[in-house]
Design an enzyme around this catalytic site. Structure first.
Site, mmCIF file in Angstrom:
data_model
loop_
_atom_site.group_PDB
_atom_site.id
_atom_site.type_symbol
_atom_site.label_atom_id
_atom_site.label_comp_id
_atom_site.label_asym_id
_atom_site.label_seq_id
_atom_site.Cartn_x
_atom_site.Cartn_y
_atom_site.Cartn_z
ATOM 1 N N LEU B 601 0.820 -1.212 0.000
ATOM 2 C CA LEU B 601 0.000 0.000 0.000
ATOM 3 C C LEU B 601 0.853 1.262 0.000
ATOM 4 O O LEU B 601 0.467 2.274 -0.566
ATOM 5 C CB LEU B 601 -0.920 0.020 1.229
ATOM 6 C CG LEU B 601 -1.883 -1.163 1.355
ATOM 7 C CD1 LEU B 601 -2.785 -0.971 2.560
ATOM 8 C CD2 LEU B 601 -2.713 -1.333 0.094
ATOM 9 N N GLY B 673 0.284 -8.584 4.854
ATOM 10 C CA GLY B 673 0.847 -8.169 6.146
ATOM 11 C C GLY B 673 2.364 -8.242 6.150
ATOM 12 O O GLY B 673 2.962 -9.158 5.586
ATOM 13 N N GLU B 676 5.752 -9.072 10.575
ATOM 14 C CA GLU B 676 6.576 -10.096 11.210
ATOM 15 C C GLU B 676 7.482 -10.872 10.264
ATOM 16 O O GLU B 676 8.502 -11.391 10.673
ATOM 17 C CB GLU B 676 5.674 -11.080 11.970
ATOM 18 C CG GLU B 676 4.457 -10.351 12.433
ATOM 19 C CD GLU B 676 3.746 -10.795 13.683
ATOM 20 O OE1 GLU B 676 4.307 -11.516 14.507
ATOM 21 O OE2 GLU B 676 2.592 -10.388 13.812
#
Lengths: 164, 714
Positions: B601, B673, B676
């Protein structure tokens, strides 16, 4: 001069000169400069990360040099010139180092950022060598757990090269 | 707007010191709480003399198990794993780890409370604690419940013993990772304010709704009596995913003294009471034919937990899905120690588990004489080998290729100790990175206000991940308006409900809700006869409605895709190390990470997050370990001078490649995501590079000088 209050310890008169403002305070002599700024003056831009002089988050300028405000008793800073992160910008115009930190994304959570920027601004007047490795060394008193170090080095170098 | 490398929208607040963290809210009549901790690891408190503390200047109260209010179910009413923890709330006199809260002193000032806290005199009935993982290993028990409420605690496909018998080469080794303490820069802090029976908590958290519900249950309140505010959190890494004891103690203390109370943990108090990554002891057996085809992988992981709550470091999960081996077995076991309960720590499971698995794969590559990348490609899983499901998308092959190219893997000469630069041995190593793409239900609201600006709200969190920025981008994109017309608000449990910001799932969960709310508002604006991108027309419709703002809310939740696809982000991480063979000094000169994690994004904040994740992994590889006194369980290096994390001079060149990846299944935004995955694989890549440089195989983190010197004596 000292005062006593039933619920309170002995207080000492301190006059802090912060960001050009003269601020008289009656403080417990144990109050650090860091806690005076954060808890008594509402200047919370200076951060407490470790309270032991090990992380650099509390870095401010005392008479133009960077110091750790958590290891400095407020009383010992009385009458001396203190600059914090809140005093760096000129009104709405950011200090070039603040702008460079935004441009180079030299932070994530922002909690170490005030200390990083205060160290970086002080570094400009220190005998730090010209290379990236020199900057890394000179900035190693300020821990960033998010790992924004490459952006921090880029920001410092951009400001130094813009100057030179 | 989506995909634009814009500067952080909260940047100006952060560089001017105007971002308000939880300990910094100006509150009238504030008092200060300081927690007193146990000095033993196991036993009971026989007697506690609080008289000197109570009489010290400025002290408002001393709360102990003797005078603390009795809470529902002994203080355990809110316990709801994984985020709702078993806490220490002064309900009894038991001591279960060294540093456990045993009292709270509240005073007019921080200095007075700190001094008075030192005046408590405590006598204990001390018992022999268990604090040594290696000693306690024989007591390990299989974990039988679902890990994180979702994953089976063990797995079995094919026949591992047969697979190992069929192997030409078997690597069998044990890898260990130490107790690691997050050490976010901002200490955990809570201000508790009661107004009649309404409680407001200004809390450093990754989960405002979680804290709200947990504290309400624990104190016997209705949910609507508790509000949690957290506009900026100064780093978290999992440690702030739960309400820990100090949060509830602040609320109890504030009610007790009838004033707002602020509790800020000291750095020392962040070792034990607020979690950390547990010890892992990982036994791996990996077998392959001469051509490198894997025949079996067996991974048995023992991790530590406290004596009063089960926490599992899920280090076996990546082993089940990473390679197309026909025979794979994994098991998770637990050892109970008299230490604080562990918790989520950046890449919980995968960060420690990839150290074991990806080190063992590297050892196998050496034994077979096959290039480590080639070995991985020969066992490339084109579907999820555990479930048989297709991947929602997978670009790991491209990550290996692009990363190797950028890193110039081809210059590597295969033999250990074969590359030198002056007195230094040079080593190149690599490992695979992986983390699941998760998603939870979320909601958001979007409002057109009288001045034509758009307010978008969701109770999510900002702790350095760029949430303010990317959520604004998502909303502006959906509305077709410039960024500066949108303001995004988060971090308040009065805003629409959102999940914990953990597990790399904030954007995948909250993002679709923000997008849906923005789309719904866009349609309402159009129905009202205005064009969202035309400010004047927007102002007119609000004026026509007598100033009443126009709002839309939306909820978004995962659908059936999880049953149809296996969804993971992948990457390849490469490390170049320099080892001084005389001094055992190790430096990581360069890291290249190539990642494919769906749509990006904001490349600027994304790149920073990946760099930060890699540095967190370097920290695991080189520095971090929480030292425990074997006699009394005391946390020995509980400060930032003795608990080492990287400083600027420790970090060399870090180069991140974010590959284009389109994923039409994972969620409406196509994001996987980034929080991590950057940490996973790094410790193995460094250890593998160390072996290539020096011929010393380090299987126990962190990699230290003594291990390198001892190993080079062979």
């Amino acid at each position: 001069m000292t005062h006593m209050r039933s619920t309170s310890s002995v207080l000492v008169d301190v006059e802090l000169l912060v960001n050009g403002r003269r601020l008289p305070l009656a403080l417990d002599p144990r109050v650090t400069l860091l806690d005076a700024l954060r808890e008594h003056l509402g200047l919370t831009g200076t951060k407490k990360g470790c309270d032991h002089g090990q992380c650099g988050a509390c870095t401010v300028h005392l008479d133009g040099r960077r110091i750790l405000s958590c290891l400095t008793l407020a009383a010992s800073a009385s009458g001396r010139e203190i600059t914090t992160i809140e005093g760096l910008a000129d009104g709405d115009r950011l200090h070039p180092m603040q702008q460079a930190f935004i441009d180079h994304d030299g932070f994530q959570c922002g909690y170490c950022t005030s200390g990083q920027i205060m160290s970086a601004v002080a570094l400009l007047d220190e005998p730090c060598g010209p290379g990236e490795a020199d900057v890394r060394e000179c900035m190693s008193g300020n821990i960033c757990r998010c790992g924004a170090y490459p952006g921090i080095v880029a920001a410092v170098q951009a400001v130094r090269q813009g100057r030179g | 707007m989506i995909g634009a490398a814009i500067d952080r929208l909260d940047g100006r607040q952060k560089v001017t010191g105007r971002a308000t963290y939880s300990a910094e809210w100006p509150i009238e009549r504030l008092s200060y709480g300081v927690i007193v901790q146990s000095a033993i690891a196991k036993g009971t408190i026989a007697a506690m003399d609080v008289s000197a503390a109570e009489q010290a200047p400025g002290v408002l109260a001393v709360i102990t198990a003797g005078n603390a209010p009795k809470l529902p179910q002994g203080g355990q009413a809110g316990v709801n794993p994984p985020a709702g923890r078993a806490l220490t709330l002064l309900q009894d006199t038991r001591v279960r780890y060294n540093g456990e809260p045993i009292a709270v002193v509240i005073a007019e000032s921080f200095e007075q409370a700190t001094h008075a806290a030192s005046l408590l005199r405590v006598n204990y009935h001390e018992e022999q604690p268990a604090v040594d993982i290696m000693q306690a290993l024989p007591t390990a028990e299989p974990y039988t419940k679902k890990i994180l409420g979702q994953f089976e605690p063990f797995s079995r496909r094919g026949d591992v013993d047969a697979g190992l018998r069929d192997a030409a080469v078997v690597v069998e080794a044990t890898y260990t990772t130490p107790l690691e303490t997050h050490n976010a820069m901002e200490p955990h802090s809570t201000i508790a304010v009661w107004e009649r029976d309404q409680l407001t908590l200004y809390d450093a958290t990754q989960y405002v709704y979680g804290v709200k519900r947990f504290v309400a249950k624990t104190l016997g309140l209705r949910d609507d009596q508790v509000r949690v505010v957290s506009k900026f959190t100064g780093g978290a890494f999992g440690s702030k995913g739960s309400a820990w004891s100090h949060v509830v103690l602040a609320a109890m203390a504030a009610r007790h003294v009838g004033r707002p109370v602020k509790i800020v943990l000291s750095r020392r108090q962040m070792f034990g009471p607020v979690g950390g990554r547990p010890y892992t002891v990982q036994r791996l057996r990996v077998g392959a034919r001469h051509d490198g085809t894997l025949t079996a992988i067996d991974q048995d992981v023992v991790s530590s937990t406290s004596t009063f709550e089960d926490w599992v470091e899920s280090s076996t999960l990546q082993t089940r899905m990473l390679y197309a081996a026909p025979n794979v077995a994994t098991a998770q076991r637990l050892v109970r120690l008299n230490l604080g309960t562990p918790t989520f720590n950046r890449g919980p499971g995968e960060s420690s588990g990839t150290f074991g698995l990806e080190s063992a794969i590297d050892e196998l590559a050496w034994r077979l004489g096959v290039d480590p990348i080639e070995l991985r490609l020969r066992n490339y899983a084109s579907v999820d080998p555990e479930t048989g499901l297709p991947w929602s998308s997978k670009s790991l092959r491209e990550c290996y290729e692009r990363g190797a190219e950028r890193f110039e893997w081809s210059r590597r000469t295969p033999a250990p100790r074969s590359m030198r630069d002056g007195d230094h041995l040079i080593g190149l190593g690599m490992a695979t990175a992986t983390y699941p793409a998760k998603r939870m239900p979320a909601s958001a609201a979007a409002t057109l206000t009288a001045d034509g600006a758009i307010l978008v709200e969701a109770a999510t969190h900002e702790f350095g991940t760029g949430t303010y920025t990317v959520m604004t981008q998502i909303a502006a994109d959906a509305l077709g308006v410039p960024i500066d017309r949108v303001r995004f608000e988060l971090g308040d449990s009065n805003l629409p409900d959102n999940p914990i910001s953990a597990g790399s799932m904030t954007v995948s969960s909250t993002g679709p809700a923000v997008h849906a709310a923005a789309v719904a508002l866009r349609e309402r604006i159009r129905q009202a006869g205005a064009d969202p991108s035309d400010v004047e027309s927007c102002r007119r419709i609000i004026a026509a409605a007598a100033g009443a703002p126009l709002s839309a809310t939306a909820a978004a939740a995962p659908g059936a895709e999880k049953a149809r696809y296996s969804m993971h982000a992948f990457g390849a991480v490469f490390a170049e190390v320099r080892v001084d063979p005389e001094l055992g000094e190790l430096r990581v000169a360069r890291v290249v990470g190539a990642y494919a994690a769906g749509r990006i994004l904001n490349p600027k904040t994304a790149r920073s997050q990946m760099i930060g994740g890699i540095i967190y992994g370097l920290s695991m590889a080189l520095f971090e370990h929480t030292a425990i006194d074997p006699r009394n369980g005391r946390y020995l290096n509980a400060d930032l001078s003795e608990y080492l994390v990287p400083v600027n001079a420790d970090v060399g060149d870090i180069d991140v490649l974010l590959l284009d990846e389109t994923d039409e299944h994972v969620n409406p935004l196509g994001v996987k995501g980034l929080g991590e995955i950057g940490t996973t694989g790094v410790a193995a890549a460094v250890a593998n590079a160390v072996y290539h440089a020096s011929g010393v195989r380090v299987r126990d983190l962190p990699i230290t000088i003594d291990q390198l010197l001892a190993g080079s004596d062979r």
